[in-house]
Write a protein that holds these residues in place. Structure first.
Motif, PDB file in Angstrom:
ATOM      1  N   ASN A  96       0.851  -1.193   0.000  1.00 24.60           N
ATOM      2  CA  ASN A  96       0.000   0.000   0.000  1.00 24.60           C
ATOM      3  C   ASN A  96       0.884   1.239   0.000  1.00 24.60           C
ATOM      4  O   ASN A  96       1.096   1.856   1.048  1.00 24.60           O
ATOM      5  CB  ASN A  96      -0.918  -0.004   1.225  1.00 24.60           C
ATOM      6  N   PRO A  97       1.400   1.636  -1.161  1.00 22.54           N
ATOM      7  CA  PRO A  97       2.404   2.700  -1.215  1.00 22.54           C
ATOM      8  C   PRO A  97       1.836   4.126  -1.162  1.00 22.54           C
ATOM      9  O   PRO A  97       2.297   5.009  -1.861  1.00 22.54           O
ATOM     10  CB  PRO A  97       3.096   2.431  -2.550  1.00 22.54           C
ATOM     11  N   ALA A  98       0.848   4.358  -0.298  1.00 21.48           N
ATOM     12  CA  ALA A  98       0.304   5.710  -0.152  1.00 21.48           C
ATOM     13  C   ALA A  98       1.372   6.628   0.440  1.00 21.48           C
ATOM     14  O   ALA A  98       2.252   6.183   1.182  1.00 21.48           O
ATOM     15  CB  ALA A  98      -0.919   5.684   0.752  1.00 21.48           C
ATOM     16  N   GLN A  99       1.284   7.903   0.121  1.00 18.48           N
ATOM     17  CA  GLN A  99       2.295   8.851   0.597  1.00 18.48           C
ATOM     18  C   GLN A  99       2.250   9.009   2.118  1.00 18.48           C
ATOM     19  O   GLN A  99       3.286   9.058   2.767  1.00 18.48           O
ATOM     20  CB  GLN A  99       2.105  10.198  -0.076  1.00 18.48           C
ATOM     21  N   ASN A 100       1.062   9.127   2.695  1.00 14.77           N
ATOM     22  CA  ASN A 100       0.899   9.286   4.151  1.00 14.77           C
ATOM     23  C   ASN A 100      -0.218   8.360   4.637  1.00 14.77           C
ATOM     24  O   ASN A 100      -1.306   8.819   4.976  1.00 14.77           O
ATOM     25  CB  ASN A 100       0.571  10.744   4.503  1.00 14.77           C
ATOM     26  N   PRO A 101       0.048   7.057   4.698  1.00 14.38           N
ATOM     27  CA  PRO A 101      -1.012   6.108   5.060  1.00 14.38           C
ATOM     28  C   PRO A 101      -1.391   6.188   6.538  1.00 14.38           C
ATOM     29  O   PRO A 101      -0.624   6.664   7.378  1.00 14.38           O
ATOM     30  CB  PRO A 101      -0.382   4.754   4.752  1.00 14.38           C
ATOM     31  N   VAL A 102      -2.606   5.713   6.813  1.00  8.94           N
ATOM     32  CA  VAL A 102      -3.077   5.552   8.177  1.00  8.94           C
ATOM     33  C   VAL A 102      -3.276   4.047   8.379  1.00  8.94           C
ATOM     34  O   VAL A 102      -4.018   3.411   7.619  1.00  8.94           O
ATOM     35  CB  VAL A 102      -4.407   6.292   8.426  1.00  8.94           C
ATOM     36  N   ILE A 103      -2.618   3.491   9.356  1.00 10.04           N
ATOM     37  CA  ILE A 103      -2.737   2.074   9.672  1.00 10.04           C
ATOM     38  C   ILE A 103      -3.633   1.966  10.903  1.00 10.04           C
ATOM     39  O   ILE A 103      -3.335   2.535  11.952  1.00 10.04           O
ATOM     40  CB  ILE A 103      -1.360   1.433   9.962  1.00 10.04           C
ATOM     41  N   VAL A 104      -4.741   1.267  10.752  1.00  7.92           N
ATOM     42  CA  VAL A 104      -5.704   1.106  11.848  1.00  7.92           C
ATOM     43  C   VAL A 104      -5.497  -0.264  12.485  1.00  7.92           C
ATOM     44  O   VAL A 104      -5.574  -1.292  11.800  1.00  7.92           O
ATOM     45  CB  VAL A 104      -7.152   1.264  11.339  1.00  7.92           C
ATOM     46  N   LEU A 105      -5.222  -0.259  13.769  1.00  3.69           N
ATOM     47  CA  LEU A 105      -5.064  -1.503  14.528  1.00  3.69           C
ATOM     48  C   LEU A 105      -6.335  -1.709  15.353  1.00  3.69           C
ATOM     49  O   LEU A 105      -6.863  -0.749  15.933  1.00  3.69           O
ATOM     50  CB  LEU A 105      -3.855  -1.415  15.450  1.00  3.69           C
ATOM     51  N   TRP A 106      -6.802  -2.923  15.404  1.00  2.72           N
ATOM     52  CA  TRP A 106      -8.021  -3.230  16.138  1.00  2.72           C
ATOM     53  C   TRP A 106      -7.671  -3.869  17.472  1.00  2.72           C
ATOM     54  O   TRP A 106      -6.788  -4.721  17.559  1.00  2.72           O
ATOM     55  CB  TRP A 106      -8.908  -4.177  15.335  1.00  2.72           C
ATOM     56  N   VAL A 107      -8.389  -3.489  18.512  1.00  2.00           N
ATOM     57  CA  VAL A 107      -8.212  -4.074  19.840  1.00  2.00           C
ATOM     58  C   VAL A 107      -9.129  -5.288  19.937  1.00  2.00           C
ATOM     59  O   VAL A 107     -10.330  -5.194  19.671  1.00  2.00           O
ATOM     60  CB  VAL A 107      -8.570  -3.053  20.956  1.00  2.00           C
ATOM     61  N   CYS A 108      -8.552  -6.431  20.289  1.00  4.62           N
ATOM     62  CA  CYS A 108      -9.349  -7.657  20.398  1.00  4.62           C
ATOM     63  C   CYS A 108      -9.831  -7.855  21.807  1.00  4.62           C
ATOM     64  O   CYS A 108      -9.250  -7.516  22.756  1.00  4.62           O
ATOM     65  CB  CYS A 108      -8.516  -8.866  19.987  1.00  4.62           C
TER      66      CYS A 108
END
Length: 76
Positions: free
Chosen positions: A64-76
């Motif tokens: 995912n080579p976006a310039q300024n990506p947002v990575i969303v982590l989920w809490v289990c």
């Protein structure tokens, strides 16, 4: 193009220089190019640092080579 002698460059304090440079970039929040979001909180980071420390982040960022990506982590 005669025979050229090999050139060797040596940087005596490379590890210390890199460490202090990365600390400065983090402290000054310069060049942060990715955001990690989890449970309503966000943290800015550097893609190169995440990639160097985690194969998972490296693969995700390469796919995912976006310039300024947002990575969303989920809490289990």
């Amino acid at each position: 193009m005669g025979s050229e002698e090999p050139f060797c460059l040596r940087w005596n304090d490379f590890q210390q220089c890199i460490k202090s440079t990365f600390q400065g970039l983090r402290d000054e929040r310069d060049f942060m190019d990715v955001t990690i979001s989890c449970d309503g909180e966000q943290v800015k980071a550097h893609k190169v640092i995440l990639s160097a420390c985690s194969d998972t982040f490296r693969n995700l960022l390469k796919k995912n080579p976006a310039q300024n990506p947002v990575i969303v982590l989920w809490v289990c």
